[in-house]
Motif scaffolding. Structure first.
Motif, PDB file in Angstrom:
ATOM      1  N   GLU A 122      60.996   2.745  83.258  1.00 46.25           N
ATOM      2  CA  GLU A 122      61.834   3.796  83.840  1.00 46.25           C
ATOM      3  C   GLU A 122      63.292   3.662  83.389  1.00 46.25           C
ATOM      4  OE1 GLU A 122      61.368   6.511  85.812  1.00 46.25           O
ATOM      5  OE2 GLU A 122      59.219   6.286  85.511  1.00 46.25           O
ATOM      6  N   THR A 123      63.767   2.433  83.242  1.00 49.78           N
ATOM      7  CA  THR A 123      65.142   2.225  82.788  1.00 49.78           C
ATOM      8  C   THR A 123      65.323   2.729  81.364  1.00 49.78           C
ATOM      9  OG1 THR A 123      65.411   0.284  84.218  1.00 49.78           O
ATOM     10  CG2 THR A 123      66.934   0.486  82.372  1.00 49.78           C
ATOM     11  N   VAL A 124      64.362   2.437  80.499  1.00 49.98           N
ATOM     12  CA  VAL A 124      64.428   2.896  79.112  1.00 49.98           C
ATOM     13  C   VAL A 124      64.337   4.416  79.046  1.00 49.98           C
ATOM     14  CG1 VAL A 124      63.210   2.884  76.901  1.00 49.98           C
ATOM     15  CG2 VAL A 124      63.532   0.744  78.151  1.00 49.98           C
ATOM     16  N   LYS A 125      63.397   4.978  79.795  1.00 50.47           N
ATOM     17  CA  LYS A 125      63.157   6.424  79.744  1.00 50.47           C
ATOM     18  C   LYS A 125      64.336   7.224  80.290  1.00 50.47           C
ATOM     19  CE  LYS A 125      59.951   8.103  82.456  1.00 50.47           C
ATOM     20  NZ  LYS A 125      58.606   8.424  82.983  1.00 50.47           N
ATOM     21  N   ASN A 126      64.955   6.718  81.363  1.00 47.03           N
ATOM     22  CA  ASN A 126      66.022   7.463  82.031  1.00 47.03           C
ATOM     23  C   ASN A 126      67.422   6.962  81.703  1.00 47.03           C
ATOM     24  OD1 ASN A 126      64.338   9.264  83.803  1.00 47.03           O
ATOM     25  ND2 ASN A 126      63.607   7.288  84.523  1.00 47.03           N
ATOM     26  N   ASN A 127      67.492   5.933  80.836  1.00 41.52           N
ATOM     27  CA  ASN A 127      68.783   5.358  80.467  1.00 41.52           C
ATOM     28  C   ASN A 127      69.577   4.942  81.700  1.00 41.52           C
ATOM     29  OD1 ASN A 127      70.695   4.510  78.576  1.00 41.52           O
ATOM     30  ND2 ASN A 127      71.798   6.453  78.654  1.00 41.52           N
ATOM     31  N   TRP A 128      68.901   4.265  82.640  1.00 35.30           N
ATOM     32  CA  TRP A 128      69.558   3.826  83.871  1.00 35.30           C
ATOM     33  C   TRP A 128      70.630   2.790  83.564  1.00 35.30           C
ATOM     34  CZ3 TRP A 128      64.649   2.766  87.310  1.00 35.30           C
ATOM     35  CH2 TRP A 128      64.206   3.997  87.830  1.00 35.30           C
ATOM     36  N   SER A 129      71.761   2.938  84.192  1.00 35.61           N
ATOM     37  CA  SER A 129      72.753   1.878  84.159  1.00 35.61           C
ATOM     38  C   SER A 129      72.268   0.719  85.018  1.00 35.61           C
ATOM     39  CB  SER A 129      74.092   2.395  84.717  1.00 35.61           C
ATOM     40  OG  SER A 129      73.962   2.688  86.106  1.00 35.61           O
ATOM     41  N   VAL A 130      72.970  -0.396  84.960  1.00 36.74           N
ATOM     42  CA  VAL A 130      72.600  -1.537  85.807  1.00 36.74           C
ATOM     43  C   VAL A 130      72.669  -1.141  87.279  1.00 36.74           C
ATOM     44  CG1 VAL A 130      73.259  -3.859  86.539  1.00 36.74           C
ATOM     45  CG2 VAL A 130      73.317  -3.258  84.112  1.00 36.74           C
ATOM     46  N   ARG A 131      73.740  -0.438  87.658  1.00 39.21           N
ATOM     47  CA  ARG A 131      73.892  -0.031  89.060  1.00 39.21           C
ATOM     48  C   ARG A 131      72.745   0.864  89.508  1.00 39.21           C
ATOM     49  NH1 ARG A 131      75.304   3.994  92.244  1.00 39.21           N
ATOM     50  NH2 ARG A 131      75.530   5.445  90.498  1.00 39.21           N
ATOM     51  N   GLN A 132      72.339   1.790  88.633  1.00 35.06           N
ATOM     52  CA  GLN A 132      71.246   2.699  88.987  1.00 35.06           C
ATOM     53  C   GLN A 132      69.923   1.954  89.132  1.00 35.06           C
ATOM     54  OE1 GLN A 132      71.845   5.426  85.703  1.00 35.06           O
ATOM     55  NE2 GLN A 132      72.717   6.990  87.046  1.00 35.06           N
TER      56      GLN A 132
END
Length: 336
Positions: A122-132
């Motif tokens: 999900e982090t890769v797919k949505n480009n989540w920041s660390v905070r997100q």
């Protein structure tokens, strides 16, 4: 003059992109360094496995030797992190360049490999920041999705191996809205909750998940002289349908469900075009009786959902209780 401005804007974008690429590259090299340090420490520790306290001695010894020269990044605590990093992610080729060391640090120590895989995907797919990502972990996103889905489906959607086909695969129950800054014990009206969501729309979209875009607030429906207003309208490109939200700060009633059903019917008959899927309605409520929801809707209902919202982060124990209640409800339905 206009051409000069266009040229300047394009060059600025190139510079910003190059800086971002450089930062990511440097951070990933740092991540690889910590992994290799962890690997070396772990392998050395195994050689002295007859001595139970050898690992502690080794970390302490390395910290005393490295920290004076290379700084706090090689403190006793951080060296322990690097060792645990290698133990949690033992295959270096599986590390993702899109994740920083701080991303990985958030996941270190999780016992559930599927949970780790989900948050990485999900982090890769949505480009989540660390905070997100930290926010999603702290709100137990993975566990909340498992309340109404099997683990295989949740992971397959996260990895883009399949598209969601049911609203339950995207709509979470409960929804965690701690970012609104509302106190659980405070009295507030539905319009206050709605305004808080609009004010924090970016955070609300993050909580909603993949594929959502905002369409309208207080969408007016005029029916033969009577006006009605839908609280929030979204569109989900993955499900290819409108998603209507009605906000209720009280315990859900069957009248609330009937009201939302009318809005869903209207959108299906007036707003929806031929290629789009049936409209989904979500009752975002402070409390609900699952039996009332179940018996207020047809047995083959696929478009109306009730999701309880929480204005503070639930504890793991509270979430486990929610899961247990859901399992008990499913068992009761199967028995009947």
């Amino acid at each position: 003059m206009l051409q000069d401005k266009t040229l300047i804007d394009e060059i600025k974008k190139l510079i910003a992109s190059a800086r971002e690429t450089t930062i990511r590259s440097v951070d990933f090299q740092r991540t690889l360094l910590y992994w290799h340090i962890g690997e070396r420490m772990f392998n050395e520790e195994q050689k002295g496995k007859e001595r139970a306290d050898y690992g502690t001695y080794l970390v302490k010894h390395l910290s005393e030797a490295l920290q004076p020269e290379f700084g706090s990044g090689f403190s006793y605590r951080n060296l322990n992190w690097y060792r645990q990093f290698y133990k949690t992610f033992p295959i270096v080729s599986a590390l993702r360049t899109q994740l920083s060391w701080t991303h990985y640090k958030t996941l270190i120590g999780f016992d559930d490999k599927d949970k780790i895989d989900y948050y990485i995907a999900e982090t890769v797919k949505n480009n989540w920041s660390v905070r997100q990502m930290e926010r999603q972990v702290n709100s137990q996103l993975f566990e909340r999705l498992l309340l109404s889905n099997d683990k295989e489906s949740v992971l397959a959607v996260a990895r883009n191996e399949q598209l969601p086909t049911r609203p339950e695969e995207i709509i979470k129950d409960p929804m965690v809205l701690e970012f609104l800054g509302l106190r659980r014990e405070s009295a507030y009206y539905e319009k206050d909750l709605e305004q808080a969501i609009i004010t924090h729309l970016q955070d609300f979209l993050l909580e909603l998940g993949n594929g959502f875009s905002f369409v309208a607030r207080q969408k007016r429906i005029h029916l033969e002289g009577d006006d009605f207003f839908i609280d929030l309208v979204f569109y989900n490109r993955l499900l290819q349908c409108f998603v209507l939200f009605e906000i209720k700060t009280h315990k859900l009633t069957h009248e609330d469900i009937g009201q939302l059903q009318m809005y869903v019917n209207y959108f299906d008959r007036v707003e929806k075009v031929e290629h789009e899927k049936p409209t989904i309605g979500v009752l975002l409520c402070a409390d609900k009786n699952n039996a009332v929801v179940r018996f207020s809707l047809p047995e083959d209902n696929k478009t109306i959902l009730a999701s309880q919202y929480k204005v503070i982060l639930p504890t793991e124990e509270q979430l486990l209780n929610e899961i247990k209640k859901e399992i008990d409800l499913i068992n009761e339905q199967q028995t009947n």
